[in-house]
Design a protein around this motif. Structure first.
Motif, short mmCIF file in Angstrom:
data_model
loop_
_atom_site.label_atom_id
_atom_site.label_comp_id
_atom_site.label_asym_id
_atom_site.label_seq_id
_atom_site.Cartn_x
_atom_site.Cartn_y
_atom_site.Cartn_z
N GLN A 1 0.82 -1.21 0.00
CA GLN A 1 0.00 0.00 0.00
C GLN A 1 0.85 1.26 0.00
O GLN A 1 0.52 2.25 -0.65
N ILE A 2 1.96 1.23 0.73
CA ILE A 2 2.84 2.40 0.75
C ILE A 2 3.41 2.65 -0.65
O ILE A 2 3.48 3.80 -1.11
N VAL A 3 3.80 1.57 -1.34
CA VAL A 3 4.31 1.73 -2.71
C VAL A 3 3.20 2.24 -3.62
O VAL A 3 3.44 3.09 -4.49
N THR B 1 9.00 8.14 2.64
CA THR B 1 7.96 7.13 2.40
C THR B 1 8.59 5.85 1.85
O THR B 1 8.25 4.74 2.28
N LYS B 2 9.51 6.00 0.92
CA LYS B 2 10.22 4.83 0.39
C LYS B 2 10.98 4.12 1.49
O LYS B 2 11.04 2.89 1.54
N GLY B 3 11.57 4.91 2.40
CA GLY B 3 12.31 4.33 3.52
C GLY B 3 11.43 3.48 4.41
O GLY B 3 11.85 2.40 4.87
N LEU B 4 10.21 3.93 4.66
CA LEU B 4 9.30 3.15 5.50
C LEU B 4 8.86 1.87 4.78
O LEU B 4 8.74 0.81 5.41
N ALA B 5 8.64 1.97 3.48
CA ALA B 5 8.30 0.76 2.70
C ALA B 5 9.43 -0.26 2.81
O ALA B 5 9.17 -1.46 2.98
N ARG B 6 10.66 0.20 2.76
CA ARG B 6 11.82 -0.70 2.87
C ARG B 6 11.85 -1.39 4.24
O ARG B 6 12.23 -2.55 4.35
N LYS B 7 11.44 -0.67 5.28
CA LYS B 7 11.43 -1.25 6.63
C LYS B 7 10.45 -2.42 6.71
O LYS B 7 10.76 -3.46 7.30
N PHE B 8 9.28 -2.24 6.11
CA PHE B 8 8.30 -3.34 6.12
C PHE B 8 8.79 -4.51 5.28
O PHE B 8 8.55 -5.68 5.63
N ILE B 9 9.47 -4.21 4.19
CA ILE B 9 10.03 -5.27 3.35
C ILE B 9 11.11 -6.04 4.12
O ILE B 9 11.17 -7.28 4.07
N LYS B 10 11.96 -5.32 4.86
CA LYS B 10 13.00 -5.97 5.66
C LYS B 10 12.39 -6.86 6.74
O LYS B 10 12.89 -7.95 7.02
N LYS B 11 11.30 -6.39 7.37
CA LYS B 11 10.62 -7.19 8.38
C LYS B 11 10.11 -8.50 7.77
O LYS B 11 10.26 -9.58 8.36
N ALA B 12 9.49 -8.38 6.59
CA ALA B 12 8.97 -9.57 5.92
C ALA B 12 10.09 -10.54 5.56
O ALA B 12 9.96 -11.76 5.74
N LEU B 13 11.21 -10.00 5.07
CA LEU B 13 12.35 -10.85 4.69
C LEU B 13 12.96 -11.55 5.90
O LEU B 13 13.36 -12.72 5.82
#
Length: 273
Positions: free
Chosen positions: A162-164, A234-246
């Motif tokens: 959603q952020i993306v 905003t991109k930085g926060l999207a990356r944080k969620f991606i890192k959590k998922a990974l």
């Protein structure tokens, strides 16, 4: 994406096509119903470049069609779901509706903060992603620990997704995205790039840009979210969620499901639509 996650979740257990495919279908039908209702609330004329149901057939027909799809989805699930799964499904739908109500109540509110935004998208988008992986895993007989991991992965993928989406509302190609750019801001729905821009030294400039959004088609607002660093944050926060998922993904058992989830997670920041 959502039915694919149901199928992927089921590959971690005893995958059975005759039960998993109807479940995946029910999730997508449910998603379609929410989109029809969204378009009615937003008075949207197009979605992905195609006329919406409410635009083509009128709001009354669209409401009934959305409701009909909800009932069909529940009928599919009811044929094979246990009581606990039906409860989880009902909770997810309630969360989605609650988040849509929040979004509607927050329209044109320039004091909306990051916490409220994250709560909104947690229900609006992430809840169905989390449910999709969880339903597939649960139906395939996965234990609670593994199902919980998959649920959390789905939630983090949904948040990033959603952020993306909200980034693409500013930077995407209109034909590829399938809707007019800055459509959320024009409707008074302030997403993360705008929220960040309103919180910094560009607050006054951002407020003026919002006021003139219809005059200049949002060019001033786009300039503000770029200059203020709102888009980058905003991109930085999207990356944080991606890192959590990974990170959670690394603890999953090896196999097709893990590989598929890895691919989905890694592609989120590259999405163009």
């Amino acid at each position: 994406m959502r039915p694919a996650l149901v199928i992927i979740g089921s590959t971690f257990g005893d995958y059975k096509t005759e039960t998993v495919i109807p479940l995946a279908t029910s999730i997508e039908i449910m998603h379609m119903a929410t989109l029809i209702h969204d378009d009615i609330v937003d008075d949207a004329e197009t979605r992905r470049g195609i006329k919406t149901m409410q635009s083509a057939l009128g709001k009354n027909t669209a409401v009934y069609c959305g409701d009909f799809l909800f009932t069909r989805a529940f009928m599919l699930v009811a044929d094979m779901a246990e009581v606990d799964m039906l409860k989880d499904l009902s909770k997810a739908i309630a969360y989605i509706c609650d988040s849509e109500i929040d979004q509607n109540e927050q329209k044109f509110d320039q004091t909306v903060d990051v916490r409220k935004y994250l709560k909104r998208i947690g229900g609006k988008t992430a809840a169905l992603f989390a449910l999709s992986l969880a339903m597939g895993a649960h139906k395939a007989g996965c234990d609670k620990k593994l199902t919980s991991k998959l649920t959390n992965i789905g939630k983090n993928i949904g948040m990033a997704f959603q952020i993306v989406d909200d980034i693409l509302d500013f930077t995407g190609n209109e034909k590829t995205v399938g809707k007019p750019l800055l459509s959320d801001a024009k409707q008074g729905i302030y997403t993360l790039p705008v929220i960040y821009s309103l919180q910094g030294s560009y607050k006054e400039e951002t407020m003026k840009a919002i006021e003139m959004i219809d005059e200049d088609s949002g060019e001033s607002l786009l300039e503000c979210v770029i200059k203020s660093g709102g888009l980058e944050r905003t991109k930085g926060l999207a990356r944080k969620f991606i890192k959590k998922a990974l990170k959670i993904k690394d603890s999953l058992p090896d196999g097709y499901g893990k590989d598929a989830i890895t691919s989905i997670i890694e592609k989120q920041l590259e999405r163009k639509f």
